[in-house]
Design a protein around this motif. Sequence first.
Motif, PDB file in Angstrom:
ATOM      1  N   GLU A  97       8.309  33.169  54.132  1.00 32.16           N
ATOM      2  CA  GLU A  97       8.401  33.001  52.680  1.00 32.16           C
ATOM      3  C   GLU A  97       9.847  32.903  52.217  1.00 32.16           C
ATOM      4  OE1 GLU A  97       4.424  34.830  50.633  1.00 32.16           O
ATOM      5  OE2 GLU A  97       6.159  36.148  50.795  1.00 32.16           O
ATOM      6  N   GLU A  98      10.726  33.696  52.799  1.00 34.67           N
ATOM      7  CA  GLU A  98      12.135  33.675  52.400  1.00 34.67           C
ATOM      8  C   GLU A  98      12.770  32.329  52.735  1.00 34.67           C
ATOM      9  OE1 GLU A  98      13.783  35.820  50.673  1.00 34.67           O
ATOM     10  OE2 GLU A  98      12.427  37.533  50.652  1.00 34.67           O
ATOM     11  N   HIS A  99      12.493  31.807  53.889  1.00 34.04           N
ATOM     12  CA  HIS A  99      13.024  30.487  54.242  1.00 34.04           C
ATOM     13  C   HIS A  99      12.503  29.419  53.286  1.00 34.04           C
ATOM     14  CE1 HIS A  99      15.364  30.584  58.041  1.00 34.04           C
ATOM     15  NE2 HIS A  99      14.744  31.744  58.233  1.00 34.04           N
ATOM     16  N   LEU A 100      11.206  29.423  53.036  1.00 34.31           N
ATOM     17  CA  LEU A 100      10.620  28.385  52.187  1.00 34.31           C
ATOM     18  C   LEU A 100      11.119  28.463  50.754  1.00 34.31           C
ATOM     19  CD1 LEU A 100       6.944  28.276  53.480  1.00 34.31           C
ATOM     20  CD2 LEU A 100       8.727  26.571  53.810  1.00 34.31           C
ATOM     21  N   THR A 101      11.394  29.660  50.264  1.00 32.71           N
ATOM     22  CA  THR A 101      11.913  29.819  48.903  1.00 32.71           C
ATOM     23  C   THR A 101      13.227  29.065  48.738  1.00 32.71           C
ATOM     24  OG1 THR A 101      10.834  31.949  48.562  1.00 32.71           O
ATOM     25  CG2 THR A 101      12.769  31.484  47.220  1.00 32.71           C
ATOM     26  N   VAL A 102      14.108  29.181  49.717  1.00 28.04           N
ATOM     27  CA  VAL A 102      15.400  28.494  49.620  1.00 28.04           C
ATOM     28  C   VAL A 102      15.207  26.982  49.692  1.00 28.04           C
ATOM     29  CG1 VAL A 102      17.703  28.259  50.611  1.00 28.04           C
ATOM     30  CG2 VAL A 102      16.556  30.473  50.651  1.00 28.04           C
ATOM     31  N   HIS A 103      14.331  26.530  50.567  1.00 27.14           N
ATOM     32  CA  HIS A 103      14.077  25.084  50.656  1.00 27.14           C
ATOM     33  C   HIS A 103      13.531  24.549  49.336  1.00 27.14           C
ATOM     34  CE1 HIS A 103      14.972  24.172  54.856  1.00 27.14           C
ATOM     35  NE2 HIS A 103      14.455  25.344  55.174  1.00 27.14           N
ATOM     36  N   GLN A 104      12.654  25.301  48.706  1.00 25.10           N
ATOM     37  CA  GLN A 104      12.100  24.862  47.427  1.00 25.10           C
ATOM     38  C   GLN A 104      13.170  24.820  46.345  1.00 25.10           C
ATOM     39  OE1 GLN A 104       8.977  27.753  47.066  1.00 25.10           O
ATOM     40  NE2 GLN A 104       7.657  26.715  48.553  1.00 25.10           N
ATOM     41  N   GLU A 105      14.122  25.736  46.421  1.00 28.21           N
ATOM     42  CA  GLU A 105      15.194  25.777  45.417  1.00 28.21           C
ATOM     43  C   GLU A 105      16.263  24.723  45.677  1.00 28.21           C
ATOM     44  OE1 GLU A 105      16.671  29.734  45.733  1.00 28.21           O
ATOM     45  OE2 GLU A 105      15.047  30.631  44.553  1.00 28.21           O
ATOM     46  N   ARG A 106      16.569  24.458  46.939  1.00 29.66           N
ATOM     47  CA  ARG A 106      17.723  23.617  47.293  1.00 29.66           C
ATOM     48  C   ARG A 106      17.365  22.185  47.629  1.00 29.66           C
ATOM     49  NH1 ARG A 106      22.316  26.110  45.494  1.00 29.66           N
ATOM     50  NH2 ARG A 106      22.299  28.329  46.034  1.00 29.66           N
ATOM     51  N   GLY A 107      16.110  21.913  47.925  1.00 32.61           N
ATOM     52  CA  GLY A 107      15.703  20.531  48.110  1.00 32.61           C
ATOM     53  C   GLY A 107      15.708  20.032  49.541  1.00 32.61           C
ATOM     54  N   ASP A 108      15.493  18.743  49.658  1.00 32.87           N
ATOM     55  CA  ASP A 108      15.218  18.064  50.920  1.00 32.87           C
ATOM     56  C   ASP A 108      16.337  18.174  51.942  1.00 32.87           C
ATOM     57  OD1 ASP A 108      15.435  15.082  52.372  1.00 32.87           O
ATOM     58  OD2 ASP A 108      13.393  15.842  52.238  1.00 32.87           O
ATOM     59  N   GLN A 109      17.586  18.266  51.488  1.00 32.66           N
ATOM     60  CA  GLN A 109      18.735  18.224  52.403  1.00 32.66           C
ATOM     61  C   GLN A 109      19.194  19.606  52.854  1.00 32.66           C
ATOM     62  OE1 GLN A 109      18.435  14.756  52.952  1.00 32.66           O
ATOM     63  NE2 GLN A 109      20.641  14.931  53.273  1.00 32.66           N
ATOM     64  N   ALA A 110      18.410  20.622  52.579  1.00 32.99           N
ATOM     65  CA  ALA A 110      18.831  21.994  52.887  1.00 32.99           C
ATOM     66  C   ALA A 110      18.576  22.361  54.346  1.00 32.99           C
ATOM     67  CB  ALA A 110      18.109  22.982  51.979  1.00 32.99           C
ATOM     68  N   VAL A 111      19.525  23.083  54.905  1.00 30.79           N
ATOM     69  CA  VAL A 111      19.359  23.783  56.177  1.00 30.79           C
ATOM     70  C   VAL A 111      19.553  25.265  55.871  1.00 30.79           C
ATOM     71  CG1 VAL A 111      20.201  24.083  58.528  1.00 30.79           C
ATOM     72  CG2 VAL A 111      20.310  21.824  57.449  1.00 30.79           C
ATOM     73  N   VAL A 112      18.560  26.084  56.193  1.00 30.70           N
ATOM     74  CA  VAL A 112      18.599  27.497  55.826  1.00 30.70           C
ATOM     75  C   VAL A 112      18.908  28.345  57.058  1.00 30.70           C
ATOM     76  CG1 VAL A 112      17.339  29.421  54.789  1.00 30.70           C
ATOM     77  CG2 VAL A 112      16.952  27.083  53.974  1.00 30.70           C
ATOM     78  N   LEU A 113      19.917  29.201  56.917  1.00 32.97           N
ATOM     79  CA  LEU A 113      20.354  30.076  57.994  1.00 32.97           C
ATOM     80  C   LEU A 113      20.014  31.516  57.627  1.00 32.97           C
ATOM     81  CD1 LEU A 113      23.983  28.610  58.133  1.00 32.97           C
ATOM     82  CD2 LEU A 113      21.947  27.709  59.287  1.00 32.97           C
ATOM     83  N   GLY A 114      19.251  32.188  58.479  1.00 35.67           N
ATOM     84  CA  GLY A 114      18.930  33.589  58.249  1.00 35.67           C
ATOM     85  C   GLY A 114      19.704  34.482  59.203  1.00 35.67           C
ATOM     86  N   PRO A 115      19.955  35.726  58.819  1.00 36.30           N
ATOM     87  CA  PRO A 115      20.720  36.621  59.682  1.00 36.30           C
ATOM     88  C   PRO A 115      19.896  37.157  60.848  1.00 36.30           C
ATOM     89  CG  PRO A 115      20.037  37.784  57.728  1.00 36.30           C
ATOM     90  CD  PRO A 115      19.592  36.358  57.538  1.00 36.30           C
ATOM     91  N   MET A 116      20.571  37.382  61.957  1.00 39.26           N
ATOM     92  CA  MET A 116      19.996  38.061  63.115  1.00 39.26           C
ATOM     93  C   MET A 116      20.687  39.420  63.213  1.00 39.26           C
ATOM     94  SD  MET A 116      19.786  34.910  65.851  1.00 39.26           S
ATOM     95  CE  MET A 116      21.502  34.415  65.603  1.00 39.26           C
ATOM     96  N   LEU A 117      20.029  40.434  62.691  1.00 36.55           N
ATOM     97  CA  LEU A 117      20.655  41.744  62.543  1.00 36.55           C
ATOM     98  C   LEU A 117      20.351  42.664  63.727  1.00 36.55           C
ATOM     99  CD1 LEU A 117      20.000  42.461  58.755  1.00 36.55           C
ATOM    100  CD2 LEU A 117      21.935  41.278  59.820  1.00 36.55           C
ATOM    101  N   THR A 118      21.223  43.632  63.927  1.00 39.76           N
ATOM    102  CA  THR A 118      21.019  44.627  64.973  1.00 39.76           C
ATOM    103  C   THR A 118      19.902  45.574  64.562  1.00 39.76           C
ATOM    104  OG1 THR A 118      23.360  44.515  65.545  1.00 39.76           O
ATOM    105  CG2 THR A 118      22.126  46.435  66.325  1.00 39.76           C
TER     106      THR A 118
END
Length: 220
Positions: A97-118
């Motif tokens: 859901e978090e990834h898709l929210t950004v894509h919906q806000e930023r549009g077709d050209q978005a690449v979404v980077l999420g953190p890889m936390l310890t």
Amino acid sequence: SVVIPTYNRLRQLKRCLAGLEKQTYPPGDFEVIVISDGSTDGTDAYLAELSTPLNLKGLTQPNQGPAAARNLGIAGAMGEMILFVDDDIVPIPQLIEEHLTVHQERGDQAVVLGPMLTPPDYRLPPWVAWEQAMLEKQYADMVAGRWKPTARQFYTGNTSVLRKHLLDAGGFDTGFRRAEDVEMAYRLAERGMQFYFHPGAIGYHYAERSYKSWLAIPYD
């Protein structure tokens, strides 16, 4: 489509899939594609016999590296969006859901980077702990606005992009055994893609890497 390459890390893969089973995004609306890259530890049999609420597709290939494995996953994907997750990542329930929210806000050209936390419940070897500390320093800098995310932060342990852009860019270069993700991202950037870091799209990184393997990374 969630694309996960794996090689002889069945224990970690089970933990990753358990996290995907808990997603708040409707399970019928996404698929999980696991590509076994020549695994010899029982991964193939496990995927063939697994009972799961996930829409799971298990693929196998001779050992060729993660670039070839991801390309196979992309080719077999049914979704318009590809979310890359590594087998040693445990996603939070809201990851998709978090990834898709950004894509919906930023549009077709978005690449979404999420953190890889310890993970708070996991003790890392010193060399991996250092690597994680350097990652988290990058995350802090991006959140603070010291610099904007670029292709250099495209780590396929937790990142998403429209499938058509990956295909148009020619897929991952199988000549690379390391940094194949960043090399791909430079080609996406050349095509006008925009990179966005979203701190809420969290995956916990249960990294296991021998010292010998860690030393080999820059040479590879």
